[in-house]
Design an enzyme around this catalytic site. Structure first.
Site, PDB file in Angstrom:
ATOM      1  N   GLU A  17      27.065  33.298  13.729  1.00 44.88           N
ATOM      2  CA  GLU A  17      27.354  34.315  12.921  1.00 44.88           C
ATOM      3  C   GLU A  17      27.248  35.827  13.487  1.00 44.88           C
ATOM      4  O   GLU A  17      27.228  36.857  12.588  1.00 44.88           O
ATOM      5  CB  GLU A  17      26.153  34.361  11.801  1.00 44.88           C
ATOM      6  CG  GLU A  17      25.998  33.057  11.038  1.00 44.88           C
ATOM      7  CD  GLU A  17      27.122  32.416  10.250  1.00 44.88           C
ATOM      8  OE1 GLU A  17      28.479  33.110  10.358  1.00 44.88           O
ATOM      9  OE2 GLU A  17      27.026  31.814   9.264  1.00 44.88           O
TER      10      GLU A  17
ATOM     11  N   TYR B 103      11.979  48.332  -6.934  1.00 46.97           N
ATOM     12  CA  TYR B 103      11.949  48.303  -5.374  1.00 46.97           C
ATOM     13  C   TYR B 103      13.016  47.854  -4.793  1.00 46.97           C
ATOM     14  O   TYR B 103      13.511  48.174  -3.419  1.00 46.97           O
ATOM     15  CB  TYR B 103      10.804  47.264  -5.018  1.00 46.97           C
ATOM     16  CG  TYR B 103       9.588  47.671  -5.808  1.00 46.97           C
ATOM     17  CD1 TYR B 103       8.612  48.962  -5.248  1.00 46.97           C
ATOM     18  CD2 TYR B 103       9.142  47.125  -6.925  1.00 46.97           C
ATOM     19  CE1 TYR B 103       7.725  49.496  -5.756  1.00 46.97           C
ATOM     20  CE2 TYR B 103       7.970  47.821  -7.401  1.00 46.97           C
ATOM     21  CZ  TYR B 103       7.217  48.698  -6.772  1.00 46.97           C
ATOM     22  OH  TYR B 103       6.164  49.317  -7.374  1.00 46.97           O
TER      23      TYR B 103
END
Length: 216
Positions: free
Chosen positions: A75, A121
């Site tokens: 990746e 958050y």
């Protein structure tokens, strides 16, 4: 201990913490970080987050040449796309975390703003998360899709696959991707209920107060 040696230890410590808590399993997930000389340390291909060896992390120089360690994750295009388009990126983490993948399968998900505004958050740590389409694992087109965002997002969700997050350092990237997973879990838990989401005004106030990158 040198700064690079400390970074190697930190990468492996945080990766093991995520593995031990079930945030990614088997040999899934990959992690990278900028070295003091502008190079990269990257988790090797086929390795488990629970058993990374600091001495075997793939090492790249500032020109992108591998100069040490084992073969890197397949990746790599995802990681380099974030580093090349976001000057603030000091680390990149990719997980196969269960709840975020599950949320990516839901038909009501907003592709431009993957996470619903349930808590402050995720907004503070991630900004808007882009849902990208499904790609075959290791397909360089994933990196092309990230580059197509022109550095405007610090996090993306690969549909049916997993999240990818860039942060200013390893700890920040790991904290942010955990917040992504926690928010996706909340979204799954609240699905079908009349959950009281944050209002648009509350989201705007958070973006302003905490100077959040909020791509419009």
């Amino acid at each position: 201990m040198s700064e690079e040696a400390r970074l190697r230890e930190e990468i492996c410590l945080l990766a093991k913490s995520m593995f031990d808590r079930g945030l990614t399993g088997g040999s899934t997930g990959n992690i990278s970080a900028r070295t003091p000389d502008g190079g990269l340390l990257v988790s090797p291909t086929g390795t488990s987050f629970g058993r990374l060896d600091p001495s075997r992390l793939s090492r790249f120089d500032a020109d992108g040449r591998q100069i040490g360690g084992d073969k890197p994750t397949k990746e790599m295009p995802l990681h380099t796309a974030f580093y090349d388009t976001r000057s603030t990126a000091g680390a990149v983490v990719h997980l196969h975390s269960c709840h975020s993948v599950a949320w990516s399968l839901m038909p009501e998900v907003d592709e431009d703003n993957f996470l619903p505004p349930l808590t402050p958050y995720a907004i503070m740590k991630l900004g808007k998360v882009k849902l990208l389409p499904f790609f075959m694992p290791g397909d360089p087109a994933m990196g092309d899709a990230v580059r197509g965002l022109a550095g405007k997002r610090s996090a993306v969700m690969l549909a049916n696959h997993g999240p990818v997050v860039a942060g200013k350092d390893v700890e920040a990237a790991c904290n942010a991707i955990e917040e992504l997973e926690d928010t996706a879990r909340l979204a799954i838990l609240m699905r079908g209920h009349q959950a009281r989401r944050l209002s648009d005004d509350q989201v705007r106030a958070l973006v302003t107060k905490f100077d959040v990158e909020w791509d419009t």
